[in-house]
Design a protein around this motif. Structure first.
Motif, short mmCIF file in Angstrom:
data_model
loop_
_atom_site.label_atom_id
_atom_site.label_comp_id
_atom_site.label_asym_id
_atom_site.label_seq_id
_atom_site.Cartn_x
_atom_site.Cartn_y
_atom_site.Cartn_z
N VAL A 101 0.72 -1.24 -0.08
CA VAL A 101 -0.15 0.04 -0.04
C VAL A 101 1.05 1.24 0.11
O VAL A 101 1.66 1.62 1.19
CB VAL A 101 -0.82 -0.04 1.31
CG1 VAL A 101 -1.82 1.11 1.20
CG2 VAL A 101 -1.66 -1.33 1.42
N ASP A 102 0.92 1.86 -0.73
CA ASP A 102 1.75 3.22 -1.11
C ASP A 102 0.83 4.40 -1.00
O ASP A 102 -0.12 4.31 -1.20
CB ASP A 102 2.45 3.06 -2.57
CG ASP A 102 3.51 4.23 -2.90
OD1 ASP A 102 4.38 4.21 -1.65
OD2 ASP A 102 3.88 4.91 -3.75
N GLU A 103 1.62 5.26 -0.17
CA GLU A 103 1.12 6.72 0.22
C GLU A 103 -0.03 6.08 0.92
O GLU A 103 -1.25 6.55 0.93
CB GLU A 103 0.67 7.50 -0.92
CG GLU A 103 1.97 7.90 -1.77
CD GLU A 103 2.95 8.60 -0.80
OE1 GLU A 103 2.42 8.92 0.49
OE2 GLU A 103 4.05 9.02 -1.35
N ALA A 104 0.20 5.19 2.10
CA ALA A 104 -0.94 4.82 2.92
C ALA A 104 -1.52 5.84 3.73
O ALA A 104 -3.06 5.44 4.04
CB ALA A 104 -0.52 3.66 3.86
N ALA A 105 -1.20 6.77 4.27
CA ALA A 105 -1.76 7.96 4.98
C ALA A 105 -2.61 8.72 4.05
O ALA A 105 -3.41 9.31 4.85
CB ALA A 105 -0.53 8.83 5.38
N ALA A 106 -2.70 8.43 3.02
CA ALA A 106 -3.73 9.15 2.09
C ALA A 106 -5.04 8.71 2.02
O ALA A 106 -5.90 8.82 1.23
CB ALA A 106 -3.07 9.56 0.70
N PHE B 184 -7.45 -3.94 3.81
CA PHE B 184 -6.38 -4.66 3.45
C PHE B 184 -5.68 -5.46 4.33
O PHE B 184 -4.79 -6.47 3.63
CB PHE B 184 -5.22 -3.48 3.08
CG PHE B 184 -5.71 -2.41 2.28
CD1 PHE B 184 -6.30 -2.76 1.15
CD2 PHE B 184 -5.01 -1.25 2.33
CE1 PHE B 184 -6.83 -1.97 -0.02
CE2 PHE B 184 -5.58 -0.47 1.36
CZ PHE B 184 -6.37 -0.57 0.12
N LEU B 185 -5.92 -5.76 5.55
CA LEU B 185 -5.40 -6.84 6.26
C LEU B 185 -6.02 -8.10 6.17
O LEU B 185 -5.54 -9.14 6.50
CB LEU B 185 -5.62 -6.53 7.98
CG LEU B 185 -4.91 -5.34 8.41
CD1 LEU B 185 -5.69 -4.85 9.81
CD2 LEU B 185 -3.38 -5.22 8.16
N ALA B 186 -6.95 -8.36 5.01
CA ALA B 186 -7.30 -9.54 4.64
C ALA B 186 -5.96 -10.19 3.69
O ALA B 186 -5.98 -11.67 3.36
CB ALA B 186 -8.39 -9.47 3.61
N ALA B 187 -4.87 -9.42 3.12
CA ALA B 187 -4.05 -10.32 2.57
C ALA B 187 -3.09 -11.07 3.37
O ALA B 187 -3.05 -10.45 4.67
CB ALA B 187 -3.17 -9.08 1.97
N PRO B 188 -2.31 -11.83 2.93
CA PRO B 188 -1.48 -12.53 3.85
C PRO B 188 -0.35 -11.85 4.59
O PRO B 188 0.05 -12.07 5.74
CB PRO B 188 -1.05 -13.68 2.99
CG PRO B 188 -2.10 -13.75 1.81
CD PRO B 188 -2.39 -12.58 1.62
N ALA B 189 -0.04 -11.00 3.79
CA ALA B 189 1.12 -10.19 4.28
C ALA B 189 1.11 -8.64 3.69
O ALA B 189 0.68 -8.65 2.65
CB ALA B 189 2.75 -10.68 3.92
N VAL B 190 1.59 -7.65 4.39
CA VAL B 190 1.05 -6.22 3.89
C VAL B 190 2.41 -5.38 4.10
O VAL B 190 2.89 -5.42 5.45
CB VAL B 190 -0.32 -5.73 4.64
CG1 VAL B 190 -0.72 -4.45 3.86
CG2 VAL B 190 -1.43 -6.71 4.64
N ALA B 191 2.46 -4.58 3.31
CA ALA B 191 3.58 -3.34 3.33
C ALA B 191 2.64 -2.00 3.33
O ALA B 191 2.03 -1.63 2.36
CB ALA B 191 4.64 -3.39 2.53
N PHE B 192 2.76 -1.22 4.25
CA PHE B 192 2.45 0.07 4.47
C PHE B 192 3.38 0.92 4.30
O PHE B 192 4.09 1.36 5.20
CB PHE B 192 1.32 0.35 5.75
CG PHE B 192 0.23 -0.37 5.90
CD1 PHE B 192 -1.06 -0.25 5.03
CD2 PHE B 192 0.08 -1.48 6.71
CE1 PHE B 192 -2.13 -1.03 5.25
CE2 PHE B 192 -0.80 -2.46 6.82
CZ PHE B 192 -2.06 -2.16 6.03
N VAL B 193 3.36 1.78 3.13
CA VAL B 193 4.51 2.68 2.80
C VAL B 193 4.13 4.07 2.75
O VAL B 193 2.87 4.16 2.00
CB VAL B 193 5.08 2.27 1.41
CG1 VAL B 193 6.25 3.31 1.19
CG2 VAL B 193 5.77 1.08 1.38
N THR B 194 4.64 5.10 3.35
CA THR B 194 3.75 6.21 3.47
C THR B 194 4.69 7.38 3.95
O THR B 194 5.80 7.46 4.39
CB THR B 194 2.76 6.17 4.75
OG1 THR B 194 1.95 7.49 4.74
CG2 THR B 194 3.36 6.12 6.33
N THR B 195 4.22 8.85 3.40
CA THR B 195 4.91 9.83 3.63
C THR B 195 4.40 10.56 5.03
O THR B 195 3.48 10.49 5.28
CB THR B 195 4.58 10.77 2.65
OG1 THR B 195 4.83 10.40 1.30
CG2 THR B 195 5.17 12.18 2.93
#
Length: 749
Positions: free
Chosen positions: A316-321, A330-341
């Protein structure tokens, strides 16, 4: 004059690997001539330059984009960006353009004379002057503050092209540039070495390495950084490595352009590894196929929630937006990356951290964090970045916790914050705006100008020991002329008057714009003082001092938010039938009356909402969260009428207590369900109410409802539905219903 100045600025910027800003003030034509001279003297080619200006501008023989499309610069690097502010000075555009300038480059601002600029009115001012206000009513405080910061900050040169004078040369005489630490691959790594060899800083190397934890399910990685730190590139290198290993990597972001660097780095790495099997041939590839069967693909947030469970990894890019409820999906995914400014136009990392981290901590995932601090495009401490952060309040923060953690509704003071006073009190302005940034994912630089300048906007706050602990932004709406109301009713859109516009144009009420009201644009309480009633106290103060007919609010509906507004006396009058593409939520409009005119407006539309909602729940709102439906119906302050014949009442009673079948007369049971859900007194459990919503009002298949509500079978689900109707028949039924009931109760006695 300008040539020598620009040459010195460019030379210093390159030696320090920093950016410099050159402000050219004066008439437009002379500013463009000065910009051409400056670019030539600084040795910046036209191919490395972007002009952000109105379509009718003279141009600079370089790439040109309009302010409306300035977001195309996000994620790009340019030697120079020239921003023409003569037609309009839009804060969002400044935020979008500053970050595109590379180290050693120039940000060139073309502006009217600085002393008179705040008093001029431009195209952006016109957007702040909603009817009945004219642009002359706009205060000009944002530009006044902008001019002050331009004059106060180092690294910013100011030249008057009309008089041929230099107000400030912007030179900082920086010390010799320290050599950046060379990154090296970690001693032990699971990703290919090539993924680390292209990293530009140790921070970026560490971020790529952190992504290795996501090769296994049950892991979450949170990557935070300011703009220009290479976080998206790190995510792209990791995505490419994972795809090369056969993983299905799903990427989402508020818009594809935000995620474009991810795909660029992933494509480059896969090509280096000889593992790129195919690319979507569009200009913006939405899918990269790897030789081993892995892939990197993009989906919009609403689609990504549906596909998350089937992917190996979601980035998830720019998650804070994005809103918290969407992030939770999105936590339904097996693994998650939250990338944010952390600070910037794209979103506020503090809001992400404050509002979403609790949900992450309560989840079953193992959570890892990685932060990138070292800039890649330019050196740390870059003066243009420092200026932009202050000018746009990108780094505004709420008060520190010890200052407000003891605040209660009894210990705080209410204040209406005047925009001129906020302009003169930087500390209070930063606290108030910092609260809004931390609490609302959509708060952006334009909101700062709206807060300081819009004639229809007011700022209200609760102060604890003189520190802002709760803040609300309100916009005045309604009080429209007869001609304007007619235009809206006949199809014209009315910006700045959300509730009257929707009630008039969509709900066909030409009188809706007559009463005056105030709409809550934003309301926020310090995270350290939430759940104490401070938001309600602030609304009470606003209500007590208001001189309008109503207070209103429009927002993406969640059960918690609907309940908050219901507790504060607001009634549901509208639920949007389509989801907001960005938030994934259905918007709700709610009103609370302050006068007889406001009460009549509220009652009229609450009643109409109850009358029409049954049909929309079985149609456009059939997939809406049943808890949102329960909350919205419970906040109508109008109880749906049950107008049934004796025969229909006997049908209801026999289905609840005897052998009758609800499917034969569905309208009977919809009427009873609506009556109960809009009644203030509840006889049913939350699970039973969800059953009424999903099976009766939304007409979802019995098997799906049984599965969603954990009934052991479809038959058990239907028996529970019959049981749920028993107290409704008892409570609302007439004599015919009770006589029918008594045939099956206690042996028919």
């Amino acid at each position: 004059m300008i040539a020598d100045l620009a040459a010195a600025l460019g030379d210093e910027a390159r030696r320090a690997n920093e950016r410099r800003a050159l402000v050219l003030t004066g008439e437009r034509e002379d500013c463009y001539a000065g910009a051409r001279e400056a670019l030539d003297a600084a040795g910046i080619s036209r191919t490395a330059t972007t002009l952000v200006a109105d379509e009718n501008s003279d141009g600079l023989d370089c790439e040109r984009i309009t302010p409306k499309h300035a977001d195309e610069l996000l994620g790009r690097t340019r030697g120079a960006v020239v921003l023409d502010c003569h037609d309009e000075c839009r804060p969002n555009v400044i935020g979008r353009t500053v970050g595109a300038v590379d180290g050693g480059g120039l940000l060139v601002l073309l502006v009217p004379p600085l002393d008179s600029w705040p008093d001029r009115r431009d195209g952006f001012d016109a957007t702040l002057a909603v009817p009945p206000y004219e642009p002359a009513s706009v205060a000009g405080n944002f530009r006044r503050r902008l001019v002050d910061t331009l004059r106060a900050h180092r690294g910013i040169a100011i030249a008057n092209v009309d008089s041929g004078t230099v107000e400030c040369d912007g030179l900082t005489d920086p010390p010799p540039r320290e050599q950046r630490s060379e990154p090296a691959p970690p001693d032990e790594h699971g990703f290919p070495r090539a993924a680390y060899e292209v990293c530009l800083t140790p921070d970026q190397t560490a971020a790529v390495h952190a992504f290795e934890s996501l090769r296994e399910p049950g892991e979450v990685l949170v990557v935070e950084a300011d703009r220009g730190r290479g976080k998206s590139s790190a995510a792209g290198l990791a995505a490419g490595a994972l795809a090369a290993d056969g993983k299905d990597v799903l990427v989402t972001a508020p818009a594809y352009r935000s995620a474009a660097p991810i795909f660029e780095r992933a494509r480059e790495l896969l090509s280096t590894l000889g593992g790129l099997a195919g690319v979507d041939q569009d200009e913006t590839p939405l899918c990269l196929d790897a030789v081993g069967g892995g892939e990197v693909r993009f989906a919009k947030p609403a689609v990504a929630t549906e596909q998350a469970e089937r992917a190996d990894l979601l980035v998830v890019d720019e998650a804070a937006a994005l809103p918290v409820d969407r992030l939770s999906e999105f936590l339904a995914a097996p693994a998650v990356a939250f990338v944010t400014t952390v600070h910037g136009y794209e979103g506020a990392g503090r809001g992400f951290s404050v509002r979403f981290r609790d949900r992450l901590d309560d989840s079953e995932f193992a959570v890892h964090e990685q932060r990138l601090d070292d800039p890649i495009r330019y050196a740390a401490g870059d003066p243009v970045e420092v200026w932009a952060f202050r000018a746009l309040l990108l780094d505004a923060r709420p008060p520190v916790v010890p200052l407000v953690e003891g605040a209660t509704p009894e210990t705080v003071d209410y204040a209406r914050l005047n925009s001129e006073e906020l302009l003169d009190d930087e500390h209070r302005l930063r606290e108030a705006f910092g609260l809004l940034v931390a609490a609302h994912y959509r708060t952006e630089p334009n909101d700062l100008a709206r807060l300081l300048d819009a004639p229809n906007v007011s700022v209200h706050a609760l102060l604890s020991e003189d520190h802002v602990v709760s803040v609300a932004l309100l916009a005045r709406e309604g009080g429209l002329s007869e001609d304007l109301r007619r235009e809206v009713y006949e199809g014209s859109r009315l910006k700045g008057h959300l509730l009257p516009d929707v009630l008039t144009s969509q709900l066909r009420d030409e009188r809706a714009g007559v009463p005056t009201g105030q709409r809550v644009l934003r309301i926020a309480t310090h995270p350290a003082a939430r759940s104490r009633g401070l938001g309600s106290r602030l609304l009470d103060e606003i209500r007590a001092t208001a001189t309008t007919d109503w207070l209103g609010v429009g927002y993406g509906a969640t059960p918690e938010l609907v309940e908050f507004w219901r507790r504060n006396g607001f009634s549901t009058v509208y639920l949007a039938t389509t989801r907001n593409e960005r938030s994934g939520e259905h918007s709700a409009l709610m009103l609370t009356p302050l006068s007889d005119a406001g009460r009549e407006l509220r009652d009229r539309h609450a009643r109409r909402f109850v009358e029409r909602v049954g049909a929309t729940l079985s149609g456009a709102l059939a997939a809406l969260d049943p808890d949102v439906v329960r909350a919205a119906l419970g906040a109508t302050h109008v109880t749906a009428e049950v107008d049934l014949s004796d025969h229909e009442w006997r049908v209801a009673a026999s289905a609840a207590y005897g052998p009758g079948l609800a499917e034969i007369h569905p309208h009977v049971f919809r009427a009873l369900a609506l009556c109960h859900l809009t009644d203030a007194d509840s006889d049913l459990s939350a699970r039973e109410e969800r059953l009424l919503v999903m099976r009766v009002l939304q007409t979802r298949p019995t098997e799906a409802v049984a599965d969603a509500l954990d009934y052991v079978s479809a038959g058990a689900c239907m028996r529970a539905l019959g049981d749920a109707y028993k107290p409704l028949v008892d409570r609302y039924g007439n004599r015919a219903a009770h006589d029918e009931r008594n045939r099956y109760v206690d042996g028919g006695e």
